[in-house]
Write an enzyme that holds these catalytic residues in place. Sequence first.
Site, mmCIF file in Angstrom:
data_model
loop_
_atom_site.group_PDB
_atom_site.id
_atom_site.type_symbol
_atom_site.label_atom_id
_atom_site.label_comp_id
_atom_site.label_asym_id
_atom_site.label_seq_id
_atom_site.Cartn_x
_atom_site.Cartn_y
_atom_site.Cartn_z
ATOM 1 N N LYS A 22 0.830 -1.206 0.000
ATOM 2 C CA LYS A 22 0.000 0.000 0.000
ATOM 3 C C LYS A 22 0.867 1.259 0.000
ATOM 4 O O LYS A 22 0.645 2.161 -0.807
ATOM 5 C CB LYS A 22 -0.873 -0.001 1.263
ATOM 6 C CG LYS A 22 -1.593 1.317 1.508
ATOM 7 C CD LYS A 22 -2.478 1.227 2.727
ATOM 8 C CE LYS A 22 -1.839 1.774 3.983
ATOM 9 N NZ LYS A 22 -2.015 3.222 4.154
ATOM 10 N N ASN A 23 1.863 1.306 0.889
ATOM 11 C CA ASN A 23 2.629 2.539 1.036
ATOM 12 C C ASN A 23 3.609 2.790 -0.109
ATOM 13 O O ASN A 23 4.212 3.861 -0.181
ATOM 14 C CB ASN A 23 3.369 2.567 2.376
ATOM 15 C CG ASN A 23 2.419 2.855 3.529
ATOM 16 O OD1 ASN A 23 1.243 3.148 3.308
ATOM 17 N ND2 ASN A 23 2.925 2.759 4.746
ATOM 18 N N CYS A 116 -5.679 13.544 13.090
ATOM 19 C CA CYS A 116 -5.817 12.154 12.697
ATOM 20 C C CYS A 116 -5.669 11.306 13.930
ATOM 21 O O CYS A 116 -5.117 11.747 14.931
ATOM 22 C CB CYS A 116 -4.800 11.811 11.616
ATOM 23 S SG CYS A 116 -3.578 10.622 12.053
ATOM 24 N N ARG A 121 0.753 14.698 13.414
ATOM 25 C CA ARG A 121 1.218 14.460 12.049
ATOM 26 C C ARG A 121 1.176 15.696 11.142
ATOM 27 O O ARG A 121 0.387 15.771 10.203
ATOM 28 C CB ARG A 121 0.422 13.320 11.413
ATOM 29 C CG ARG A 121 0.587 12.038 12.148
ATOM 30 C CD ARG A 121 -0.160 10.910 11.503
ATOM 31 N NE ARG A 121 0.565 10.279 10.420
ATOM 32 C CZ ARG A 121 0.129 9.207 9.770
ATOM 33 N NH1 ARG A 121 -1.022 8.676 10.065
ATOM 34 N NH2 ARG A 121 0.846 8.674 8.807
ATOM 35 N N PRO A 122 2.015 16.671 11.399
ATOM 36 C CA PRO A 122 2.039 17.871 10.560
ATOM 37 C C PRO A 122 2.656 17.587 9.178
ATOM 38 O O PRO A 122 3.234 16.524 8.962
ATOM 39 C CB PRO A 122 2.936 18.827 11.349
ATOM 40 C CG PRO A 122 3.827 17.949 12.151
ATOM 41 C CD PRO A 122 3.043 16.709 12.454
ATOM 42 N N VAL A 123 2.502 18.536 8.260
ATOM 43 C CA VAL A 123 3.135 18.400 6.937
ATOM 44 C C VAL A 123 4.069 19.585 6.662
ATOM 45 O O VAL A 123 4.344 19.930 5.526
ATOM 46 C CB VAL A 123 2.087 18.267 5.797
ATOM 47 C CG1 VAL A 123 1.388 16.922 5.862
ATOM 48 C CG2 VAL A 123 1.075 19.405 5.823
ATOM 49 N N ASP A 304 4.620 0.887 12.082
ATOM 50 C CA ASP A 304 3.433 0.204 11.556
ATOM 51 C C ASP A 304 3.342 -1.257 12.005
ATOM 52 O O ASP A 304 2.368 -1.933 11.692
ATOM 53 C CB ASP A 304 3.400 0.283 10.022
ATOM 54 C CG ASP A 304 3.020 1.674 9.533
ATOM 55 O OD1 ASP A 304 2.599 2.503 10.351
ATOM 56 O OD2 ASP A 304 3.141 1.924 8.312
ATOM 57 N N ARG A 396 -8.517 -0.543 4.828
ATOM 58 C CA ARG A 396 -7.618 0.457 4.222
ATOM 59 C C ARG A 396 -6.264 -0.154 3.888
ATOM 60 O O ARG A 396 -5.568 0.337 3.004
ATOM 61 C CB ARG A 396 -7.402 1.630 5.185
ATOM 62 C CG ARG A 396 -8.644 2.462 5.396
ATOM 63 C CD ARG A 396 -8.319 3.660 6.234
ATOM 64 N NE ARG A 396 -7.232 4.441 5.630
ATOM 65 C CZ ARG A 396 -6.615 5.437 6.217
ATOM 66 N NH1 ARG A 396 -6.939 5.789 7.424
ATOM 67 N NH2 ARG A 396 -5.658 6.081 5.595
HETATM 68 C C1 UD1 Z 1 4.319 7.061 6.409
HETATM 69 C C2 UD1 Z 1 3.482 5.843 6.183
HETATM 70 C C3 UD1 Z 1 2.895 5.358 7.507
HETATM 71 C C4 UD1 Z 1 4.004 5.157 8.529
HETATM 72 C C5 UD1 Z 1 4.903 6.380 8.621
HETATM 73 C C6 UD1 Z 1 6.111 6.166 9.495
HETATM 74 C C7 UD1 Z 1 2.663 6.164 3.921
HETATM 75 C C8 UD1 Z 1 1.521 6.463 3.035
HETATM 76 N N1 UD1 Z 1 2.419 6.188 5.251
HETATM 77 O O1 UD1 Z 1 3.463 8.080 6.928
HETATM 78 O O2 UD1 Z 1 2.201 4.138 7.279
HETATM 79 O O3 UD1 Z 1 3.425 4.919 9.799
HETATM 80 O O4 UD1 Z 1 5.355 6.759 7.317
HETATM 81 O O5 UD1 Z 1 6.856 5.094 9.040
HETATM 82 O O6 UD1 Z 1 3.762 5.875 3.480
HETATM 83 N N2 UD1 Z 1 6.549 14.910 10.553
HETATM 84 C C9 UD1 Z 1 6.724 16.247 10.801
HETATM 85 N N3 UD1 Z 1 6.574 17.126 9.758
HETATM 86 C C10 UD1 Z 1 6.270 16.724 8.497
HETATM 87 C C11 UD1 Z 1 6.101 15.351 8.251
HETATM 88 C C12 UD1 Z 1 6.251 14.465 9.295
HETATM 89 O O7 UD1 Z 1 7.001 16.647 11.919
HETATM 90 O O8 UD1 Z 1 6.140 17.564 7.615
HETATM 91 C C13 UD1 Z 1 6.700 13.938 11.647
HETATM 92 C C14 UD1 Z 1 5.430 13.160 11.963
HETATM 93 O O9 UD1 Z 1 4.574 13.854 12.816
HETATM 94 C C15 UD1 Z 1 5.982 11.904 12.586
HETATM 95 C C16 UD1 Z 1 7.300 11.684 11.821
HETATM 96 O O10 UD1 Z 1 7.610 12.937 11.231
HETATM 97 O O11 UD1 Z 1 6.270 12.107 13.934
HETATM 98 C C17 UD1 Z 1 7.249 10.642 10.749
HETATM 99 O O12 UD1 Z 1 6.118 10.847 9.920
HETATM 100 P P1 UD1 Z 1 6.125 10.512 8.372
HETATM 101 O O13 UD1 Z 1 7.283 9.637 8.043
HETATM 102 O O14 UD1 Z 1 5.964 11.768 7.602
HETATM 103 O O15 UD1 Z 1 4.801 9.656 8.221
HETATM 104 P P2 UD1 Z 1 3.929 9.596 6.916
HETATM 105 O O16 UD1 Z 1 4.812 9.833 5.729
HETATM 106 O O17 UD1 Z 1 2.710 10.420 7.076
#
Ligand code: UD1
Length: 416
Positions: A22-23, A116, A121-123, A304, A396
């Site tokens: 999936k990922n 969520c 989980r910020p971006v 995960d 999912r």
């Molecule tokens: C992806 C996976 C998810 C997995 C996660 C961690 C997909 C679709 N999903 O999620 O299944 O659990 O990796 O292995 O591939 N963070 C920030 N700022 C950002 C982005 C992330 O602070 O802009 C932080 C998050 O809050 C978290 C950490 O970084 O604490 C890791 O998150 P991230 O690797 O981004 O997770 P996803 O990519 O959303």
Amino acid sequence: MQKLSIHGGVPLSGEVRVAGAKNASLPILAAALLTAEPVRVSNVPELNDVGTMIRLLERMGVAARRTPHAVDLDASAVSQPFAPYELVKTMRASILALGPLTARFGEARVSLPGGCAIGERPVDLHIKGLAAMGATIAIEAGYIHATASRLQGARVFMETVTVTGTENLMMAACLARGETVLENAAREPEVVDLARCLIAMGARIKGHGTDVITIEGVERLHGVEHAVMPDRIEAGTFLAAAAATRGDVTLAKAPVASLDAVLEKLREAGARIDVGADFIRLRMGARPKSVSIRTAPYPGFPTDMQAQFIALNAVAEGTAFVTETIFENRFMHVQELRRLGAAIDIEGNTALVHGVEKLTGAAVMATDLRASASLVIAGLVAEGETVIDRIYHLDRGYERIEARLGQLGARIARVS
Ligand code: UD1
């Protein structure tokens, strides 16, 4: 609403084929936005999240045709570089449209994911990276609005390792002018699978699989046919279920090389594991021993798989410390596991799991994808019937879970 009914106590036995990841599928489908030529993605799992990503692309004007386990995409006529809140809120990975749209069309409007179940989980790192590449970013009414005439290569340091952040910026950099260097990049196998697909589309990428990825931008990318890697989390979940039920299970088409951390812990729990080029056989003859775990970015132990190992530890001999370092608030399965008789204390970001001799079936509720997988494992072990509510979470990420576990002898059924 559909539920899953499990009568536990049967050791899993037999062979099951691991589905596509999936990922890896989600970013690779989003990568179709980077080219005007046809893209064919195969070994795509039949999952709700895949359906959501395809719907998202279709709303933008991408032509999509889905056949069993494959998707044909044509992004030659994208009319709306827009990812609406209704879709993004159901699947955070929708954010993966941001990089490709900005790079190819010079504009993107993508909803902020919002809260969520498993934490904040910020971006911000996705946004900062694109800004470093010259995009103008405005946050307007809950949407990220990115514009750029053409992205410029840049050196981007990500202070936290982010999987989708790395993927978004790697995709964007493919069409930027000049060289982009992503530092502290995610090393996850799904990032590598995406990089391989992009390279087959004509991208110039080096260092994928390490924490420094270098991308030399090109004018355009072309079409591709790409088969998605097998799902290491699905594989790990089946193995944890096999170990917890003291079974004998062989996984076919298994992503062997990407499972080191998980296999190591299963061996420590007492499992006998035989590995071939693309299969894994796990045999567990006795009660598992407890194993302590600390989640970390790849190649560390995957977050995960944390919930599934709490379920395994719940019936193991001894006490385990399970520490979650990636996401806050990712212990919601613990309350539900307690309803089945598990003895678990939580202190900060660590769960202390005191193994018990047996679990007993009860009604429980799935709260998120991997939490629901832990409830399935516990249900497979528990005496009597476990009924899991809200299994849309499970759908999912796991393809026809009841049929595939049924194939291994589990007494499991979907009920209304
Ligand atoms: C992806 C996976 C998810 C997995 C996660 C961690 C997909 C679709 N999903 O999620 O299944 O659990 O990796 O292995 O591939 N963070 C920030 N700022 C950002 C982005 C992330 O602070 O802009 C932080 C998050 O809050 C978290 C950490 O970084 O604490 C890791 O998150 P991230 O690797 O981004 O997770 P996803 O990519 O959303």
